[in-house]
Write an enzyme that holds these catalytic residues in place. Structure first.
Site, mmCIF file in Angstrom:
data_model
loop_
_atom_site.group_PDB
_atom_site.id
_atom_site.type_symbol
_atom_site.label_atom_id
_atom_site.label_comp_id
_atom_site.label_asym_id
_atom_site.label_seq_id
_atom_site.Cartn_x
_atom_site.Cartn_y
_atom_site.Cartn_z
ATOM 1 N N HIS A 285 65.921 78.894 31.607
ATOM 2 C CA HIS A 285 65.887 77.680 32.442
ATOM 3 C C HIS A 285 67.275 77.036 32.342
ATOM 4 C CE1 HIS A 285 64.158 74.437 34.586
ATOM 5 N NE2 HIS A 285 63.297 73.957 33.719
ATOM 6 N N HIS A 326 66.369 83.928 40.645
ATOM 7 C CA HIS A 326 65.624 82.672 40.671
ATOM 8 C C HIS A 326 64.203 82.934 41.113
ATOM 9 C CE1 HIS A 326 64.664 78.470 41.425
ATOM 10 N NE2 HIS A 326 65.697 78.194 40.660
ATOM 11 N N ASP A 382 73.389 77.851 37.736
ATOM 12 C CA ASP A 382 74.039 77.928 36.434
ATOM 13 C C ASP A 382 75.223 78.892 36.396
ATOM 14 O OD1 ASP A 382 72.388 76.104 35.077
ATOM 15 O OD2 ASP A 382 70.798 77.597 35.003
HETATM 16 N N1 CMC Z 1 69.545 90.092 35.665
HETATM 17 C C1 CMC Z 1 69.006 91.319 35.790
HETATM 18 N N2 CMC Z 1 67.784 91.553 36.266
HETATM 19 C C2 CMC Z 1 67.060 90.494 36.633
HETATM 20 C C3 CMC Z 1 67.561 89.170 36.551
HETATM 21 C C4 CMC Z 1 68.857 89.005 36.045
HETATM 22 N N3 CMC Z 1 69.381 87.789 35.938
HETATM 23 N N4 CMC Z 1 66.630 88.309 36.993
HETATM 24 C C5 CMC Z 1 65.569 89.045 37.353
HETATM 25 N N5 CMC Z 1 65.835 90.369 37.140
HETATM 26 C C6 CMC Z 1 64.970 91.504 37.480
HETATM 27 C C7 CMC Z 1 63.814 91.629 36.493
HETATM 28 O O1 CMC Z 1 64.132 92.473 35.411
HETATM 29 C C8 CMC Z 1 62.737 92.195 37.382
HETATM 30 O O2 CMC Z 1 62.993 93.556 37.575
HETATM 31 P P1 CMC Z 1 61.762 94.619 37.739
HETATM 32 O O3 CMC Z 1 61.113 94.262 39.038
HETATM 33 O O4 CMC Z 1 62.391 95.970 37.710
HETATM 34 O O5 CMC Z 1 60.844 94.383 36.563
HETATM 35 C C9 CMC Z 1 62.972 91.499 38.721
HETATM 36 O O6 CMC Z 1 64.370 91.201 38.736
HETATM 37 C C10 CMC Z 1 62.180 90.212 38.905
HETATM 38 O O7 CMC Z 1 62.404 89.392 37.779
HETATM 39 P P2 CMC Z 1 61.358 88.357 37.201
HETATM 40 O O8 CMC Z 1 61.622 88.138 35.763
HETATM 41 O O9 CMC Z 1 59.962 88.766 37.594
HETATM 42 O O10 CMC Z 1 61.728 87.084 38.067
HETATM 43 P P3 CMC Z 1 61.253 85.617 37.749
HETATM 44 O O11 CMC Z 1 61.108 84.950 39.032
HETATM 45 O O12 CMC Z 1 60.092 85.607 36.819
HETATM 46 O O13 CMC Z 1 62.497 85.035 36.906
HETATM 47 C C11 CMC Z 1 64.508 83.977 36.344
HETATM 48 C C12 CMC Z 1 63.434 84.156 37.407
HETATM 49 C C13 CMC Z 1 65.452 82.856 36.754
HETATM 50 C C14 CMC Z 1 63.856 83.582 34.988
HETATM 51 C C15 CMC Z 1 65.264 85.307 36.178
HETATM 52 O O14 CMC Z 1 65.886 85.674 37.394
HETATM 53 C C16 CMC Z 1 66.296 85.269 35.045
HETATM 54 O O15 CMC Z 1 65.935 85.521 33.886
HETATM 55 N N6 CMC Z 1 67.594 84.946 35.354
HETATM 56 C C17 CMC Z 1 68.597 84.797 34.337
HETATM 57 C C18 CMC Z 1 68.464 83.428 33.688
HETATM 58 C C19 CMC Z 1 68.960 82.321 34.599
HETATM 59 O O16 CMC Z 1 70.031 82.422 35.188
HETATM 60 N N7 CMC Z 1 68.184 81.231 34.651
HETATM 61 C C20 CMC Z 1 68.559 80.065 35.428
HETATM 62 C C21 CMC Z 1 67.636 79.814 36.578
HETATM 63 S S1 CMC Z 1 68.302 78.591 37.717
HETATM 64 C C22 CMC Z 1 68.319 77.103 36.848
HETATM 65 C C23 CMC Z 1 66.980 76.598 36.522
HETATM 66 O O17 CMC Z 1 66.205 76.276 37.445
HETATM 67 O O18 CMC Z 1 66.682 76.480 35.346
#
Ligand code: CMC
Length: 447
Positions: A285, A326, A382
């Site tokens: 987050h 995201h 971020d």
């Molecule tokens: N790098 C590499 N792979 C990723 C990333 C990433 N940053 N984000 C998602 N994926 C992949 C993930 O491994 C999954 O792949 P697969 O379908 O093969 O299993 C797919 O994309 C979908 O990911 P998810 O975890 O189901 O997506 P989510 O919607 O649950 O997670 C997120 C969203 C923001 C937690 C995630 O994209 C992430 O961990 N990003 C990095 C951390 C980050 O930058 N967070 C800040 C978010 S914006 C500020 C805020 O609102 O806090």
């Protein structure tokens, strides 16, 4: 709404082409057909409860870990279209607000639903400015932290401690009491954040000054020392104010969901904001801005970018490209676009951060790579914000604190909306129990 027999539903469907905002569901276990009203693109999860196999059946529930497809409230504050990359506060596009407003104007908009007129704005600025001091005993609470305490840990604990200083805040049903606590929280967050930073540096705290505006005051509390005068560069003050606008609200994210969840128990706003800030602290987050900087430092050079991207892809979710992806945006995060532009302006004043080149290269490669394209992973808020914070001289560990300061106005707007919502009840999700049935107790000597 209610149960109707299958034949009846088929008849009406065939006999009339008039569109009905309803969902017909056939329970294959019983052959019964149910019609669930569709309102605002949703069906009510409680309408599923009538779907039963018999009188003893509890009724159907929806299962949605992590709220991937569940609206937990109605809201009139922030609108996001994740596919189009649109973000609006109270109907105003984020880029317009970022260009034309101050953060305090936007905080007022979030809380009260309208942009303030001149008189309202002057009163609002006065109300915030005259609540920036913190109680000397609260300062002593902060003094008690270890020299290397993480600024977010200090912020969360200090905000929670504030509930003991303002016990009237527990009266959450009085709108004027709520408004007073909102002034205090929005006003004191920068003071607490700056004191946390000074504490980590072993430097004396710098008290707030009523002559300075919100962001200028914050930078001054951060960087002024008793030894010399300090006047922040106006371009940097404005950049910080814009960053505050961009971070002020983002509808039902993890931290805001925590704020509403805690608020639904009618907990005081200081404790609720502390809980929301704790959620924000996490690296998935608000903590991601800190992680982005660590990642860029780990990569170290443009030449190492392709190898890093490969590690992320091979990591299959274990290693992530921080600042990318995201839950809602499956397109460019509109905040990231504004921050990227702003980074160039800030670097004109501070000198170019060499990590920017690594970030640009990461973005360039990721946006062409099938792994990221297929998963619709774009830079989020971020990705570039940390580079600006670093250029402003803010230490990496304090980045998430800079997210929490402006998000406080969003949390409070959401809390206010929750408490005024006639549908409001204590948040209490259901579970699907998969553990053992009743077991016979075995005394310790026989285990
Ligand atoms: N790098 C590499 N792979 C990723 C990333 C990433 N940053 N984000 C998602 N994926 C992949 C993930 O491994 C999954 O792949 P697969 O379908 O093969 O299993 C797919 O994309 C979908 O990911 P998810 O975890 O189901 O997506 P989510 O919607 O649950 O997670 C997120 C969203 C923001 C937690 C995630 O994209 C992430 O961990 N990003 C990095 C951390 C980050 O930058 N967070 C800040 C978010 S914006 C500020 C805020 O609102 O806090």
């Amino acid at each position: 709404m209610g149960t109707v027999e299958a034949t009846k539903t088929e008849e009406s469907a065939a006999g009339s082409s008039a569109r009905r905002d309803a969902l017909s569901v056939t329970d294959q276990r019983t052959g019964r057909v149910y019609e669930l009203p569709i309102v605002n693109g949703t069906v009510r999860a409680m309408d599923l409860r009538q779907i039963k196999t018999g009188p003893e059946d509890f009724g159907l529930m929806s299962y949605d870990p992590a709220f991937l497809n569940t609206a937990a409230c109605t809201s009139r504050i922030t609108y996001i279209d994740g596919d189009q990359g649109i973000l609006r506060y109270r109907g105003y596009p984020i880029d317009v607000l970022a260009e034309k407003c101050t953060y305090l104007e936007v905080a007022y908009l979030l809380l009260y639903g309208e942009l303030p007129n001149k008189a309202q704005y002057a009163q609002w600025v006065h109300d915030i400015t005259y609540h920036t001091m913190i109680h000397e005993s609260l300062k002593k609470v902060m003094d008690a932290f270890n020299y290397d305490a993480h600024p977010m840990g200090m912020l969360i604990s200090t905000v929670a401690a504030m509930s003991t200083f303002y016990p009237e805040g527990h009266n959450v049903h009085d709108a004027s009491v709520r408004a007073k606590q909102a002034h205090r929280l929005i006003a004191k967050m920068p003071t607490v954040a700056a004191f946390a930073y000074k504490h980590s540096m072993g430097m004396p705290y710098v008290y707030p000054s009523n002559e300075l505006d919100y962001s200028e005051n914050f930078l001054t509390m951060l960087f002024k020392t008793p030894a010399e005068n300090y006047k922040p560069n106006p371009a940097l003050v404005r950049a910080l104010d814009v960053l505050f606008i961009l971070h002020a609200d983002h509808e039902q994210n993890c931290g805001t969901n925590a704020m509403r969840g805690i608020g639904s128990a009618h907990t005081d706003p200081y404790s609720a904001v502390a809980g929301a800030a704790a959620a924000l602290y996490g690296p998935l987050h608000g903590g991601a801005n800190e992680e982005v900087l660590r990642m860029l430092l780990e990569i170290g050079s443009i030449a190492r970018v392709p190898a890093f991207i490969e590690e992320v892809k091979q990591g299959k979710g274990e290693k992530r490209l921080m600042g990318f992806g995201h839950r809602v945006y499956k397109n460019f995060d509109p905040r990231a676009k504004i921050i990227k532009r702003m980074a160039t302006e800030v670097f004109e004043v501070t000198g170019r951060n060499p990590l920017l080149d690594i970030a640009l290269e990461l973005e360039r490669i990721a946006l062409q790579d099938d792994y990221f394209v297929k998963r619709k992973l774009y830079p989020n808020v971020d990705f570039y914000s940390g580079l600006i914070y670093e250029a402003l001289g803010i230490p990496t560990a304090a980045f998430t604190v800079l997210f929490a300061i402006p998000r406080t106005s969003g949390w409070l707007a959401q809390w206010e909306e929750l408490l005024e919502d006639p549908e409001e009840k204590i948040a209490r999700p259901r579970q699907v129990y998969l553990g053992p049935g009743e077991r016979v107790f075995v005394p310790m000597e026989r285990r």
